[in-house]
Design a protein around this motif. Structure first.
Motif, PDB file in Angstrom:
ATOM      1  N   THR A 121     -34.284 -54.961  24.792  1.00  0.00           N
ATOM      2  CA  THR A 121     -33.279 -55.823  24.161  1.00  0.00           C
ATOM      3  C   THR A 121     -33.422 -55.770  22.641  1.00  0.00           C
ATOM      4  OG1 THR A 121     -34.746 -57.757  24.245  1.00  0.00           O
ATOM      5  CG2 THR A 121     -33.265 -57.424  26.115  1.00  0.00           C
ATOM      6  N   VAL A 122     -32.366 -56.172  21.948  1.00  0.00           N
ATOM      7  CA  VAL A 122     -32.372 -56.187  20.485  1.00  0.00           C
ATOM      8  C   VAL A 122     -33.183 -57.385  20.004  1.00  0.00           C
ATOM      9  CG1 VAL A 122     -30.972 -56.384  18.388  1.00  0.00           C
ATOM     10  CG2 VAL A 122     -30.124 -55.068  20.355  1.00  0.00           C
ATOM     11  N   ARG A 123     -34.126 -57.118  19.115  1.00  0.00           N
ATOM     12  CA  ARG A 123     -34.885 -58.210  18.508  1.00  0.00           C
ATOM     13  C   ARG A 123     -34.327 -58.546  17.121  1.00  0.00           C
ATOM     14  NH1 ARG A 123     -41.308 -57.914  18.370  1.00  0.00           N
ATOM     15  NH2 ARG A 123     -41.012 -58.653  20.494  1.00  0.00           N
ATOM     16  N   HIS A 124     -33.960 -57.500  16.365  1.00  0.00           N
ATOM     17  CA  HIS A 124     -33.471 -57.747  15.001  1.00  0.00           C
ATOM     18  C   HIS A 124     -32.730 -56.524  14.462  1.00  0.00           C
ATOM     19  CE1 HIS A 124     -33.345 -59.745  11.109  1.00  0.00           C
ATOM     20  NE2 HIS A 124     -33.802 -58.645  10.536  1.00  0.00           N
ATOM     21  N   VAL A 125     -31.717 -56.775  13.662  1.00  0.00           N
ATOM     22  CA  VAL A 125     -31.007 -55.715  12.942  1.00  0.00           C
ATOM     23  C   VAL A 125     -31.162 -55.987  11.451  1.00  0.00           C
ATOM     24  CG1 VAL A 125     -28.768 -54.674  12.433  1.00  0.00           C
ATOM     25  CG2 VAL A 125     -29.329 -55.341  14.781  1.00  0.00           C
ATOM     26  N   GLU A 126     -31.539 -54.959  10.712  1.00  0.00           N
ATOM     27  CA  GLU A 126     -31.704 -55.104   9.257  1.00  0.00           C
ATOM     28  C   GLU A 126     -30.838 -54.081   8.546  1.00  0.00           C
ATOM     29  OE1 GLU A 126     -32.196 -56.847   6.227  1.00  0.00           O
ATOM     30  OE2 GLU A 126     -33.660 -57.644   7.660  1.00  0.00           O
ATOM     31  N   LEU A 127     -30.216 -54.479   7.456  1.00  0.00           N
ATOM     32  CA  LEU A 127     -29.418 -53.598   6.596  1.00  0.00           C
ATOM     33  C   LEU A 127     -30.008 -53.666   5.193  1.00  0.00           C
ATOM     34  CD1 LEU A 127     -25.846 -54.690   7.794  1.00  0.00           C
ATOM     35  CD2 LEU A 127     -27.172 -52.721   8.590  1.00  0.00           C
ATOM     36  N   VAL A 128     -30.462 -52.533   4.686  1.00  0.00           N
ATOM     37  CA  VAL A 128     -31.150 -52.501   3.388  1.00  0.00           C
ATOM     38  C   VAL A 128     -30.407 -51.567   2.427  1.00  0.00           C
ATOM     39  CG1 VAL A 128     -33.328 -52.058   2.210  1.00  0.00           C
ATOM     40  CG2 VAL A 128     -33.339 -52.808   4.608  1.00  0.00           C
ATOM     41  N   PRO A 129     -29.771 -52.104   1.362  1.00  0.00           N
ATOM     42  CA  PRO A 129     -29.099 -51.241   0.383  1.00  0.00           C
ATOM     43  C   PRO A 129     -30.102 -50.300  -0.281  1.00  0.00           C
ATOM     44  CG  PRO A 129     -28.392 -53.528   0.131  1.00  0.00           C
ATOM     45  CD  PRO A 129     -29.561 -53.538   1.069  1.00  0.00           C
ATOM     46  N   LEU A 130     -29.757 -49.007  -0.355  1.00  0.00           N
ATOM     47  CA  LEU A 130     -30.626 -48.000  -0.969  1.00  0.00           C
ATOM     48  C   LEU A 130     -30.084 -47.544  -2.315  1.00  0.00           C
ATOM     49  CD1 LEU A 130     -31.361 -45.763   2.170  1.00  0.00           C
ATOM     50  CD2 LEU A 130     -32.828 -47.549   1.189  1.00  0.00           C
ATOM     51  N   SER A 131     -28.760 -47.440  -2.401  1.00  0.00           N
ATOM     52  CA  SER A 131     -28.117 -47.023  -3.650  1.00  0.00           C
ATOM     53  C   SER A 131     -26.685 -47.556  -3.623  1.00  0.00           C
ATOM     54  CB  SER A 131     -28.135 -45.493  -3.783  1.00  0.00           C
ATOM     55  OG  SER A 131     -27.335 -44.904  -2.771  1.00  0.00           O
ATOM     56  N   GLU A 132     -25.866 -47.099  -4.545  1.00  0.00           N
ATOM     57  CA  GLU A 132     -24.499 -47.641  -4.642  1.00  0.00           C
ATOM     58  C   GLU A 132     -23.672 -47.350  -3.389  1.00  0.00           C
ATOM     59  OE1 GLU A 132     -22.881 -45.992  -8.213  1.00  0.00           O
ATOM     60  OE2 GLU A 132     -23.619 -47.659  -9.443  1.00  0.00           O
ATOM     61  N   ARG A 133     -23.918 -46.228  -2.736  1.00  0.00           N
ATOM     62  CA  ARG A 133     -23.113 -45.867  -1.567  1.00  0.00           C
ATOM     63  C   ARG A 133     -23.959 -45.519  -0.337  1.00  0.00           C
ATOM     64  NH1 ARG A 133     -19.426 -44.291  -5.636  1.00  0.00           N
ATOM     65  NH2 ARG A 133     -17.290 -44.877  -5.113  1.00  0.00           N
ATOM     66  N   ARG A 134     -25.185 -45.997  -0.311  1.00  0.00           N
ATOM     67  CA  ARG A 134     -26.055 -45.718   0.831  1.00  0.00           C
ATOM     68  C   ARG A 134     -26.838 -46.965   1.202  1.00  0.00           C
ATOM     69  NH1 ARG A 134     -30.212 -41.790  -0.318  1.00  0.00           N
ATOM     70  NH2 ARG A 134     -30.082 -40.840   1.737  1.00  0.00           N
ATOM     71  N   LEU A 135     -27.014 -47.162   2.504  1.00  0.00           N
ATOM     72  CA  LEU A 135     -27.902 -48.243   2.936  1.00  0.00           C
ATOM     73  C   LEU A 135     -28.672 -47.789   4.174  1.00  0.00           C
ATOM     74  CD1 LEU A 135     -26.560 -49.780   5.613  1.00  0.00           C
ATOM     75  CD2 LEU A 135     -25.147 -50.847   3.909  1.00  0.00           C
ATOM     76  N   MET A 136     -29.781 -48.465   4.427  1.00  0.00           N
ATOM     77  CA  MET A 136     -30.629 -48.172   5.575  1.00  0.00           C
ATOM     78  C   MET A 136     -30.314 -49.148   6.702  1.00  0.00           C
ATOM     79  SD  MET A 136     -33.225 -46.367   6.859  1.00  0.00           S
ATOM     80  CE  MET A 136     -34.283 -45.768   5.526  1.00  0.00           C
ATOM     81  N   PHE A 137     -29.987 -48.587   7.866  1.00  0.00           N
ATOM     82  CA  PHE A 137     -29.787 -49.404   9.061  1.00  0.00           C
ATOM     83  C   PHE A 137     -31.069 -49.363   9.888  1.00  0.00           C
ATOM     84  CE2 PHE A 137     -29.012 -49.200  13.640  1.00  0.00           C
ATOM     85  CZ  PHE A 137     -28.422 -50.431  13.863  1.00  0.00           C
ATOM     86  N   CYS A 144     -29.747 -59.191  23.168  1.00  0.00           N
ATOM     87  CA  CYS A 144     -28.794 -58.426  23.975  1.00  0.00           C
ATOM     88  C   CYS A 144     -29.450 -57.147  24.495  1.00  0.00           C
ATOM     89  CB  CYS A 144     -27.572 -58.083  23.130  1.00  0.00           C
ATOM     90  SG  CYS A 144     -26.343 -57.076  23.967  1.00  0.00           S
ATOM     91  N   GLY A 145     -29.258 -56.825  25.761  1.00  0.00           N
ATOM     92  CA  GLY A 145     -29.771 -55.573  26.316  1.00  0.00           C
ATOM     93  C   GLY A 145     -29.118 -54.389  25.611  1.00  0.00           C
ATOM     94  N   LEU A 146     -29.906 -53.337  25.353  1.00  0.00           N
ATOM     95  CA  LEU A 146     -29.363 -52.199  24.599  1.00  0.00           C
ATOM     96  C   LEU A 146     -28.186 -51.545  25.304  1.00  0.00           C
ATOM     97  CD1 LEU A 146     -32.464 -50.357  23.086  1.00  0.00           C
ATOM     98  CD2 LEU A 146     -31.148 -52.276  22.190  1.00  0.00           C
ATOM     99  N   THR A 147     -28.214 -51.532  26.634  1.00  0.00           N
ATOM    100  CA  THR A 147     -27.096 -50.901  27.346  1.00  0.00           C
ATOM    101  C   THR A 147     -25.816 -51.735  27.249  1.00  0.00           C
ATOM    102  OG1 THR A 147     -27.922 -51.933  29.384  1.00  0.00           O
ATOM    103  CG2 THR A 147     -28.549 -49.635  28.971  1.00  0.00           C
ATOM    104  N   SER A 148     -25.933 -53.005  26.855  1.00  0.00           N
ATOM    105  CA  SER A 148     -24.757 -53.877  26.725  1.00  0.00           C
ATOM    106  C   SER A 148     -24.208 -53.914  25.311  1.00  0.00           C
ATOM    107  CB  SER A 148     -25.104 -55.312  27.161  1.00  0.00           C
ATOM    108  OG  SER A 148     -25.602 -55.333  28.476  1.00  0.00           O
TER     109      SER A 148
END
Length: 337
Positions: free
Chosen positions: A132-148, A187-191
């Motif tokens: 299941t999903v524990r956490h989602v993080e979005l990290v800006p890396l530059s003006e047009r790139r981010l880390m998912f 949420c389960g990953l398959t869902s």
């Protein structure tokens, strides 16, 4: 049914044959074990065990060796498996506690099991259907790139770089991060695909391009990597083993992921140690092997299985104790991570 006296004779034959790799005769049993009966009685009991298919005579002048049926009765009537020593338990705990992610946990576990048992160790990765999903993080890396970053309850971490058409707006990124976590936590990953299907439509128009780019990467990360399903270690331990079939057939079977998945088996009881002996294995190349396996997981939920494969002439109490202990330690690490 085998009475207690004959069971004691069978147990002594198994123990001697496992330790010496030599057929066991009545004289040796009398000398090595305090069975409390005369040599003549032991010979009679061995004759009955042979007639019932629990032991066999490999050569006309030799003693007796356990059959698959004999090993099965021995395992089924084990009063206890051999516990690990305090030093072994501390070493396992220390070694596994150093793992940094699920890949490291699996790699350390398979090496540890192979070293503890001197057999081939096999570890299944936690499958998507059980995660299941524990956490989602979005990290800006530059003006047009981010880390998912996607983190599951099994400790699996998926990271992807997202290329964006527009400049990164940190407020929009923060808002989308909050929406994703609110929607997907637990949420389960398959869902997940069904859960996020209508998400862009629920967002303001200006947020939809960002959401679409990130969801595309999210769905891509959910595609399981085939090479992660099963890992094994300790194949060199088979070199000195005595197989009724060739070593080549055993090694070929180990290369087949589907074979290994089926061998580890499935059971709803995570605490149970399962043992498949010789002819109980459905594959011809593995008729001379036994597989000892147990489930591991987080909390009460089984996520995957691990175990060892070796010749049927195996120290079952020691192997079963090691597999059970390692499965418990891995479960504790996943639960605490």
């Amino acid at each position: 049914m085998v009475d207690d006296r004959k069971l004691a004779v069978l147990r002594a034959i198994v123990e001697d044959y496992v330790s010496t790799n030599e057929p066991v005769g009545s004289k040796a049993l009398t000398e090595r074990h305090n069975l409390g009966v005369s040599p003549a009685t032991i010979r009679n009991d061995m004759a009955v065990l042979e007639e019932q298919g629990y032991i066999a005579q490999p050569h006309t002048s030799a003693g007796r060796v356990p059959t698959d049926k004999g090993y099965r009765l021995f395992v089924d009537r084990l009063s206890q498996v051999k516990p690990l020593s305090a030093a072994e338990r501390r070493a396992i705990e220390s070694f596994l506690a150093g793992a940094v992610d699920i890949d490291d946990v699996v790699t350390r576990t398979v090496r540890l099991l192979a070293q503890l048992t001197r057999q081939v160790a096999v570890v299944q990765y936690p499958t998507m259907s059980n995660s299941t999903v524990r956490h989602v993080e979005l990290v800006p890396l530059s003006e047009r790139r981010l880390m998912f970053v996607l983190i599951t309850n099994t400790g699996r971490v998926e990271q992807r770089v997202v290329e964006l058409a527009d400049l990164v707006d940190e407020n929009r990124v923060a808002h989308l991060r909050a929406v994703l976590n609110a929607s997907l936590d637990g949420c389960g990953l398959t869902s997940v695909p069904d859960k996020v299907a209508d998400l862009p439509g629920r967002l303001p128009p200006e947020d939809r391009p960002l959401a679409t780019a990130i969801l595309s990467v999210l769905l891509e990360s959910l595609v399981e990597r085939r090479d992660e399903k099963i890992v094994f270690a300790g194949a060199a331990n088979l070199a000195g083993a005595d197989f009724t079939v060739g070593l080549r057939e055993v090694l070929e079977a180990l290369e087949e992921q589907v074979v290994l998945m089926r061998l580890l088996g499935e059971t709803s009881d995570r605490s149970a140690v399962t043992v498949r002996i010789g002819s109980e294995n459905p594959y011809t190349g593995l008729k001379g092997t036994s597989i000892v396996a147990a489930g591991y997981g987080s909390g009460d939920k089984q996520l995957a299985r691990l175990g060892v494969l070796g010749p049927t002439r195996m120290d079952y109490p020691v192997t079963m104790g090691a597999v059970r202990a390692v499965a418990r330690y891995v479960s504790q690490i996943l639960a605490a991570s």
